[in-house]
Scaffold this active site. Structure first.
Site, PDB file in Angstrom:
ATOM      1  N   HIS A 110       0.852  -1.195   0.000  1.00 31.65           N
ATOM      2  CA  HIS A 110       0.000   0.000   0.000  1.00 31.65           C
ATOM      3  C   HIS A 110       0.890   1.248   0.000  1.00 31.65           C
ATOM      4  O   HIS A 110       1.864   1.303   0.772  1.00 31.65           O
ATOM      5  CB  HIS A 110      -0.917   0.012   1.229  1.00 31.65           C
ATOM      6  CG  HIS A 110      -1.863   1.167   1.233  1.00 31.65           C
ATOM      7  ND1 HIS A 110      -2.984   1.197   0.430  1.00 31.65           N
ATOM      8  CD2 HIS A 110      -1.842   2.347   1.908  1.00 31.65           C
ATOM      9  CE1 HIS A 110      -3.619   2.352   0.628  1.00 31.65           C
ATOM     10  NE2 HIS A 110      -2.938   3.057   1.513  1.00 31.65           N
ATOM     11  N   ALA A 180      10.500   3.214  -2.076  1.00 33.09           N
ATOM     12  CA  ALA A 180       9.891   2.364  -1.048  1.00 33.09           C
ATOM     13  C   ALA A 180       9.289   1.085  -1.627  1.00 33.09           C
ATOM     14  O   ALA A 180       9.757  -0.013  -1.350  1.00 33.09           O
ATOM     15  CB  ALA A 180       8.833   3.154  -0.274  1.00 33.09           C
ATOM     16  N   GLU A 181       8.264   1.217  -2.448  1.00 35.30           N
ATOM     17  CA  GLU A 181       7.518   0.038  -2.891  1.00 35.30           C
ATOM     18  C   GLU A 181       8.405  -1.011  -3.555  1.00 35.30           C
ATOM     19  O   GLU A 181       8.359  -2.201  -3.214  1.00 35.30           O
ATOM     20  CB  GLU A 181       6.406   0.443  -3.865  1.00 35.30           C
ATOM     21  CG  GLU A 181       5.306   1.283  -3.249  1.00 35.30           C
ATOM     22  CD  GLU A 181       4.224   1.620  -4.252  1.00 35.30           C
ATOM     23  OE1 GLU A 181       3.787   0.709  -4.983  1.00 35.30           O
ATOM     24  OE2 GLU A 181       3.803   2.791  -4.319  1.00 35.30           O
TER      25      GLU A 181
END
Length: 208
Positions: A110, A180-181
Site C-alpha cells: 500500500h 519504497a515500494e
C-alpha cells in the site's frame, strides 16, 4: 521453493520489481507460478508473458454476479496451490473465503504509511492526493498481511519517503514507488521465502 501468485490490475511495476528480484537472486528460493489480473489490458500481463510466466485475466465483468467471479477467481488461484499470494496493485476486493483459506499467506503493498491514508477509497493517485492535501512531510509504503478488513492486516514492513514542497501527486507517487515500494515488497517476499516472518497475536515478528 516458495510458489507465489501475483495479482495486479495495472502496469505492474511492483510485479517487475519481483520478477527482477527473482532473476538476480535478491529474492531466493521463490518462483512466480502465475500472474492474475482483473484487467485484460493490464500491461502487467505483458510483463509476465515476457518473463515466461503464465498470465491470466479473471475479470468481474465476465461473470453475471460477484459470487460467480469469486468462485472463478478462487479456482484459478487454487490450480497452482501457491504458498503465498502477492497483491501488487490489485484493485479488486478479495473473496472472504479466499482470505480465510490463505490466512497470513496473502500480502499487499500500500502506498502510504498505514494507518495514514488507507482503507476504502484510498488507492493509486488518490493516496498521494490525500497526503499532499493534508500537508504531511513524510509518507511512504507499507507491506502487510491481508485480513478481512481494508488495509487492516498485520504490518510486515514500512519505509518512509520525504514529501517535497513542489510535489504533485504524480511526482510523489513515482518517488514512493522508486524509494519504497520496489524495495520493500521484494524484501518481504525474500524474508517469507526464508521462513523469517511469523505472526503472533496480530503482530509480525521478523527473525534474523
Amino acid at each position: 521453493m516458495l510458489k507465489i501468485v501475483v495479482c495486479v490490475s495495472g502496469g505492474g511495476t511492483n510485479l517487475q520489481a519481483i520478477i527482477d528480484g527473482v532473476a538476480r537472486g535478491s529474492i531466493v528460493n521463490t518462483k512466480i507460478v502465475k500472474v492474475i489480473s482483473n484487467n485484460q489490458g493490464a500491461y502487467a500481463l505483458t510483463r509476465a508473458r515476457d518473463a515466461g510466466i503464465e498470465a491470466v485475466c479473471v475479470s468481474p465483468k465476465d461473470y453475471e454476479n460477484r459470487a460467480d467471479f469469486n468462485q472463478a477467481f478462487i479456482q484459478e488461484i487454487g490450480k497452482d496451490e501457491p504458498d503465498l499470494i502477492v497483491l501488487a496493485g490489485f484493485l479488486v476486493t478479495l473473496p472472504a473465503e479466499l482470505i480465510r483459506s490463505y490466512g497470513n499467506r496473502i500480502i499487499n503493498i500500500h502506498p502510504s504509511l498505514i494507518p495514514s491514508f488507507c482503507g476504502t477509497g484510498y488507492y493509486g493517485l488518490k493516496v498521494h492526493e490525500a497526503a499532499l492535501a493534508r500537508g504531511v512531510k513524510i509518507t511512504g509504503a507499507t507491506v502487510h498481511f491481508v485480513d478481512e478488513g481494508m488495509d487492516t492486516g498485520p504490518i510486515i514492513m514500512q519505509k518512509a519517503v520525504a514529501v517535497k514542497e513542489e510535489d504533485t501527486p504524480e511526482t510523489l507517487q513515482k518517488r514512493v514507488m522508486e524509494e519504497a515500494e520496489w524495495l520493500i515488497l521484494p524484501w518481504c517476499i525474500n524474508l517469507i521465502a526464508g521462513g523469517k516472518v511469523k505472526v503472533e497475536q496480530g503482530r509480525v515478528l521478523i527473525s534474523e
